[in-house]
Design a protein around this motif. Structure first.
Motif, mmCIF file in Angstrom:
data_model
loop_
_atom_site.group_PDB
_atom_site.id
_atom_site.type_symbol
_atom_site.label_atom_id
_atom_site.label_comp_id
_atom_site.label_asym_id
_atom_site.label_seq_id
_atom_site.Cartn_x
_atom_site.Cartn_y
_atom_site.Cartn_z
ATOM 1 N N ALA A 93 7.352 -8.067 4.193
ATOM 2 C CA ALA A 93 6.938 -9.356 3.631
ATOM 3 C C ALA A 93 5.783 -9.976 4.400
ATOM 4 C CB ALA A 93 8.132 -10.308 3.598
ATOM 5 N N SER A 94 5.660 -9.658 5.682
ATOM 6 C CA SER A 94 4.562 -10.216 6.479
ATOM 7 C C SER A 94 3.238 -9.507 6.220
ATOM 8 C CB SER A 94 4.895 -10.126 7.970
ATOM 9 O OG SER A 94 4.970 -8.762 8.390
ATOM 10 N N ARG A 95 3.317 -8.317 5.587
ATOM 11 C CA ARG A 95 2.115 -7.542 5.276
ATOM 12 C C ARG A 95 2.240 -6.983 3.861
ATOM 13 N NH1 ARG A 95 3.615 -6.316 10.286
ATOM 14 N NH2 ARG A 95 4.814 -4.527 9.519
ATOM 15 N N PRO A 96 2.326 -7.837 2.857
ATOM 16 C CA PRO A 96 2.489 -7.332 1.485
ATOM 17 C C PRO A 96 1.259 -6.549 1.035
ATOM 18 C CG PRO A 96 2.012 -9.671 1.460
ATOM 19 C CD PRO A 96 2.218 -9.305 2.895
ATOM 20 N N VAL A 97 1.474 -5.627 0.139
ATOM 21 C CA VAL A 97 0.386 -4.826 -0.398
ATOM 22 C C VAL A 97 0.604 -4.704 -1.902
ATOM 23 C CG1 VAL A 97 1.618 -2.660 0.054
ATOM 24 C CG2 VAL A 97 -0.871 -2.642 -0.178
ATOM 25 N N THR A 98 -0.473 -4.711 -2.647
ATOM 26 C CA THR A 98 -0.394 -4.553 -4.099
ATOM 27 C C THR A 98 -0.724 -3.109 -4.456
ATOM 28 O OG1 THR A 98 -2.719 -5.060 -4.506
ATOM 29 C CG2 THR A 98 -1.193 -6.931 -4.349
ATOM 30 N N PRO A 99 -0.373 -2.666 -5.660
ATOM 31 C CA PRO A 99 -0.742 -1.306 -6.063
ATOM 32 C C PRO A 99 -2.244 -1.053 -5.964
ATOM 33 C CG PRO A 99 0.911 -2.168 -7.560
ATOM 34 C CD PRO A 99 0.519 -3.308 -6.664
ATOM 35 N N ALA A 100 -3.045 -2.068 -6.281
ATOM 36 C CA ALA A 100 -4.501 -1.896 -6.221
ATOM 37 C C ALA A 100 -4.996 -1.666 -4.798
ATOM 38 C CB ALA A 100 -5.197 -3.127 -6.813
ATOM 39 N N GLN A 101 -4.187 -2.031 -3.794
ATOM 40 C CA GLN A 101 -4.583 -1.875 -2.395
ATOM 41 C C GLN A 101 -4.014 -0.619 -1.750
ATOM 42 O OE1 GLN A 101 -2.874 -5.633 -1.180
ATOM 43 N NE2 GLN A 101 -4.863 -6.667 -1.171
ATOM 44 N N LEU A 102 -3.303 0.204 -2.498
ATOM 45 C CA LEU A 102 -2.611 1.341 -1.901
ATOM 46 C C LEU A 102 -3.531 2.486 -1.503
ATOM 47 C CD1 LEU A 102 0.678 1.697 -3.977
ATOM 48 C CD2 LEU A 102 0.480 1.162 -1.545
ATOM 49 N N ALA A 103 -4.637 2.668 -2.187
ATOM 50 C CA ALA A 103 -5.523 3.789 -1.874
ATOM 51 C C ALA A 103 -5.935 3.741 -0.409
ATOM 52 C CB ALA A 103 -6.750 3.768 -2.778
ATOM 53 N N GLY A 104 -5.758 4.844 0.297
ATOM 54 C CA GLY A 104 -6.120 4.935 1.704
ATOM 55 C C GLY A 104 -5.051 4.473 2.662
ATOM 56 N N THR A 105 -3.926 3.963 2.148
ATOM 57 C CA THR A 105 -2.867 3.477 3.031
ATOM 58 C C THR A 105 -1.918 4.610 3.404
ATOM 59 O OG1 THR A 105 -1.416 2.882 1.188
ATOM 60 C CG2 THR A 105 -2.961 1.192 1.970
ATOM 61 N N HIS A 106 -1.023 4.306 4.357
ATOM 62 C CA HIS A 106 0.014 5.233 4.790
ATOM 63 C C HIS A 106 1.341 4.798 4.161
ATOM 64 C CE1 HIS A 106 -3.107 5.942 7.812
ATOM 65 N NE2 HIS A 106 -2.550 7.129 7.990
ATOM 66 N N VAL A 107 1.968 5.714 3.453
ATOM 67 C CA VAL A 107 3.217 5.426 2.756
ATOM 68 C C VAL A 107 4.299 6.365 3.282
ATOM 69 C CG1 VAL A 107 4.370 5.217 0.532
ATOM 70 C CG2 VAL A 107 1.910 4.744 0.709
ATOM 71 N N GLY A 108 5.421 5.781 3.687
ATOM 72 C CA GLY A 108 6.518 6.574 4.214
ATOM 73 C C GLY A 108 7.505 6.961 3.129
ATOM 74 N N VAL A 109 8.059 8.156 3.251
ATOM 75 C CA VAL A 109 9.080 8.638 2.332
ATOM 76 C C VAL A 109 9.910 9.663 3.110
ATOM 77 C CG1 VAL A 109 7.602 10.482 1.385
ATOM 78 C CG2 VAL A 109 9.510 9.572 0.019
ATOM 79 N N ARG A 110 11.203 9.735 2.801
ATOM 80 C CA ARG A 110 12.079 10.632 3.579
ATOM 81 C C ARG A 110 11.525 12.049 3.595
ATOM 82 N NH1 ARG A 110 16.101 13.701 1.742
ATOM 83 N NH2 ARG A 110 16.351 12.503 -0.185
ATOM 84 N N SER A 111 11.189 12.559 2.449
ATOM 85 C CA SER A 111 10.557 13.870 2.323
ATOM 86 C C SER A 111 9.572 13.789 1.175
ATOM 87 C CB SER A 111 11.620 14.944 2.047
ATOM 88 O OG SER A 111 11.021 16.178 1.677
#
Length: 298
Positions: A93-111
């Motif tokens: 919540a302190s660093r919200p991101v929108t779908p339009a801002q996702l390009a180039g970001t780091h996204v975590g997923v279990r696998s």
């Protein structure tokens, strides 16, 4: 009368598996010998690598990869877990991101091969034009199918921090979680209108996004086909015993014909995301099960 065949079985606790696990529903041709594994995804690697069970719940992406790489599993036309997926993508919540801002970001997923991750990436592509390669994926676990190698835009995270902790620390910008979605106001959805979009998707496609199906081991299908058929019909009976409102999407789905469109959709998404080495056809995917179940599963 001959003794029933015993099938080593792993199914998670669902309303539609309760009467099977309690023994309330039975068939004289088969005994389902349950092994309780929680969370159920811990059974997936032993199933596809070692054929550790005769009948097992299995994530659909893992099942398709197992077929593509020739692992000894037979995918039955039985969906036992499905859910809407867009709300599974969260940020702090302190660093919200929108779908339009996702390009180039780091996204975590279990696998990277986690089925929930596949669906979220598929929705990001169809809703916002984002390809899987547009983001950098940070994972904690290896694929269940050992022959599969993650794409070059995926890397294993260091340390033992959980995905929520990595969000808190700012080490990732967003994360995909499934049944372990945190509650409270600390985290926010990346797709704010996820519920509306999910409902529209359901009305368009007529089914919920498929998560887990059921596979039988190749050994059981070869040597105990009657028991596998009996087990499939037990699954049908157990599902029919669950009362659900008619206007609510069902988390289950059975039958070769009803699963053709969902499977084609999933195969296409998997190819787009580098999850399969080649295109699989529904006939190729289900022909081994059809030879065991016959026309009863149409």
């Amino acid at each position: 009368m001959p003794e029933p065949a015993v099938l080593r079985t792993v199914l998670a606790d669902h309303p539609h598996t309760a009467k099977l696990k309690s023994g309330e529903l039975r068939d004289e041709r088969v005994t389902l010998s349950f092994t309780d594994i929680a969370p159920v995804h811990r059974a997936f690697a032993p199933m596809v690598r070692e054929e550790a069970y005769d009948l097992s719940e299995l994530a659909v992406v893992t099942a398709l990869q197992a077929i593509a790489y020739g692992r000894p599993v037979v995918l039955l036309p039985a969906v036992v877990a499905a859910r809407f997926q867009r709300g599974c993508l969260i940020a702090h919540a302190s660093r919200p991101v929108t779908p339009a801002q996702l390009a180039g970001t780091h996204v975590g997923v279990r696998s990277y091969t986690q089925t929930t991750g596949m669906w979220v990436r598929s929705h990001l592509a169809e809703d916002f034009g984002l390809a899987a390669r547009d983001m950098r994926w940070i994972t904690h676990e290896e694929p269940h199918v050992a022959q599969y190698t993650d794409p070059d835009f995926v890397r294993r995270g260091s340390g033992g921090a959980s995905l929520p902790d990595m969000l808190r620390e700012g080490r990732i910008d967003a994360a995909i979680l499934g049944n372990d979605l945190p509650e409270g106001e600390e985290f926010v959805r990346v797709v704010p209108d996820a519920d509306t979009r999910d409902e529209q998707w359901w009305h368009q496609h007529g089914y919920m996004p498929v998560n887990h199906m059921v596979v039988a081991g190749a050994w059981a299908c070869r040597w105990e086909p009657q028991a596998v058929r009996a087990a499939y019909h037990l699954l049908l009976r157990a599902d029919a015993a669950v009362e659900r409102p008619a206007d609510v999407p069902s988390p289950t789905l059975f039958g070769f014909d009803r699963l053709r469109e969902p499977i084609e959709h999933i195969v296409g998404a998997c190819l787009d995301q580098g999850l399969l080495p080649r295109r699989l056809t529904p006939d190729e995917i289900f022909e081994p099960a059809r030879s065991v179940l016959g026309s009863d599963a149409d």
